[in-house]
Design an enzyme around this catalytic site. Structure first.
Site, PDB file in Angstrom:
ATOM      1  CB  SER A 199      -0.924  -0.155   1.039  1.00 43.16           C
ATOM      2  OG  SER A 199      -1.900   1.008   1.082  1.00 43.16           O
ATOM      3  CG  HIS A 201      -1.745   4.996   2.916  1.00 45.73           C
ATOM      4  ND1 HIS A 201      -2.111   5.043   4.106  1.00 45.73           N
ATOM      5  CD2 HIS A 201      -2.493   3.831   2.657  1.00 45.73           C
ATOM      6  CE1 HIS A 201      -2.828   4.273   4.601  1.00 45.73           C
ATOM      7  NE2 HIS A 201      -2.970   3.344   3.658  1.00 45.73           N
ATOM      8  CB  CYS A 326      -8.213  -1.037   9.794  1.00 46.49           C
ATOM      9  SG  CYS A 326      -7.334  -0.598   8.249  1.00 46.49           S
TER      10      CYS A 326
END
Length: 390
Positions: A199, A201, A326
């Site tokens: 990912s 970011h 998350c």
């Protein structure tokens, strides 16, 4: 302001912001268009793929673009399970995976697959003998993260790859490398990895972009159907600015990886020492050299809910996390810490501190001072907690 939540997300490099802005302004053609603007856009996509492949010492055809780590993990796991179900019905992962892996396996269980969740020791590590014991003739997939997103424990990925190749050439090995790329050396081909998730970011690239490394020769069913982009595996018009930004971020992160490791290793030692000096706190993970990622430090304040300390530090304009971004809002004990054998009082009190090249020893010292003050203010609310050093 002191931002120490780099494992949740990172500020993009200035060069990444500039590259994304330039592509958005100047090269907004659709890569599938036949005219010159489309051709230029397609060239940018191909160049981004080649840059990422070079950074990972793999082939451009092995890089498949996605929207980030969650999509990459879901695609890798679900597609493998569907593709090879005729070979077997057994899947293996660990009890400490990121939610995008763990919950995907839970769903596959509901669909009839048999899933083994490997236990970990008190440092968060998977034991090779446990994996070896769990393997069976109908095992088709093993998914184990490279660096735990919550406590920073490094898993023995190289040894796992070797074990799987010794046991069977048909078992697919997936690695969630979201917290590893740009932080620890990771070349999928050398480590006998079949699928690897990233990912952007998490390493100072744009949000909403990522990729899945798919070893050449491994065929997976499409993720989405439509115009046939990504070799027919993931249809949809490419987000060219984000892909260019991601490629630049990955290249920069890998190029400065040695400097990153040396610098953050020093920060980790300083921060761990500061935490040990506060009797109420308990460090998580391993004390052994090389077993913890240098950019993440995790500790617990037993008896104190983690969000209370998070907000106490926020009052000093310091930003840390309670666990994975998350799941940080979940007011319950950490699944990862429970799997490590911690009781509820400790598992509900975890704090993750994560940083990068931008932070200094002075920043860490300041954090240690403010942490000590915050703990002193809060400890009177805990009853029956022994006041002793680790």
């Amino acid at each position: 302001m002191l931002y120490l939540d780099y494992a949740a997300t990172t500020p993009p490099y200035d060069e990444v912001i500039d590259a994304v802005a330039e592509v958005m302004k100047q090269h907004y053609g659709n890569p599938s268009s036949l005219h010159r603007m489309g051709v230029v856009a397609e060239q940018l996509v191909s160049q981004a793929r080649a840059v990422i492949a070079s950074s990972l010492s793999c082939q451009p055809v092995e890089i498949r673009f996605t929207s980030g780590g969650t999509e990459s993990n879901n695609w890798a796991i679900q597609a493998t399970a569907r593709r090879f179900r005729q070979r077997g019905n057994h899947l293996i992962t660990t009890a400490v995976e990121h939610a995008s892996v763990y919950e995907t396996f839970r769903e596959l269980e509901r669909q009839g697959f048999r899933v083994t969740y490997l236990p970990v020791d008190a440092t968060g590590a998977v034991k090779l003998e446990e994996l070896d014991k769990a393997l069976s003739d109908d095992t088709i997939l093993v998914s184990i993260m490279a660096v735990n997103n919550e406590i920073g424990r490094i898993q023995p990925i190289s040894a796992i790859g070797e074990l799987l190749r010794q046991r069977s050439r048909t078992i697919v090995f997936h690695v969630d490398a979201v917290q590893a790329i740009g932080k620890v050396p990771l070349h999928p081909g050398k480590l006998k990895i079949d699928l690897l998730s990233c990912s952007a970011h998490k390493l100072r690239g744009p949000k909403g972009s990522g990729f899945l490394y798919v070893r050449k020769g491994l065929e997976l069913p499409p993720l989405m159907y439509g115009g046939g982009q990504e070799g027919g595996l993931r249809s949809g018009t490419e987000n060219v600015p984000s892909l260019v930004g991601m490629a630049k971020a990955i290249r920069m992160a890998v190029e400065e990886q040695d400097r990153f490791h040396a610098h953050t290793h020093l920060l980790r030692k300083q921060l761990a020492a500061a935490i040990r000096d506060i009797p109420e706190l308990r460090l998580s993970g391993s004390d052994a050299e090389g077993e913890m990622a240098p950019h993440i430090v995790h500790f617990c304040f037993p008896g104190m809910k983690s969000e209370v300390l998070v907000h106490a530090l926020e009052e000093a304009d310091i930003y840390v996390s309670s666990r994975s971004a998350c799941s940080s809002s979940a007011n319950k004990p950490s699944r990862v810490l429970k799997a490590m054998g911690f009781d509820d009082a400790r598992a509900i009190s975890g704090i993750r501190v994560s940083y990068s090249l931008s932070q200094t020893i002075d920043d860490i010292n300041y954090f240690g001072e403010q942490l000590q003050k915050a703990v002193a203010r809060l400890k009177h609310t805990i009853t029956g907690q022994p006041n002793q050093r680790r």
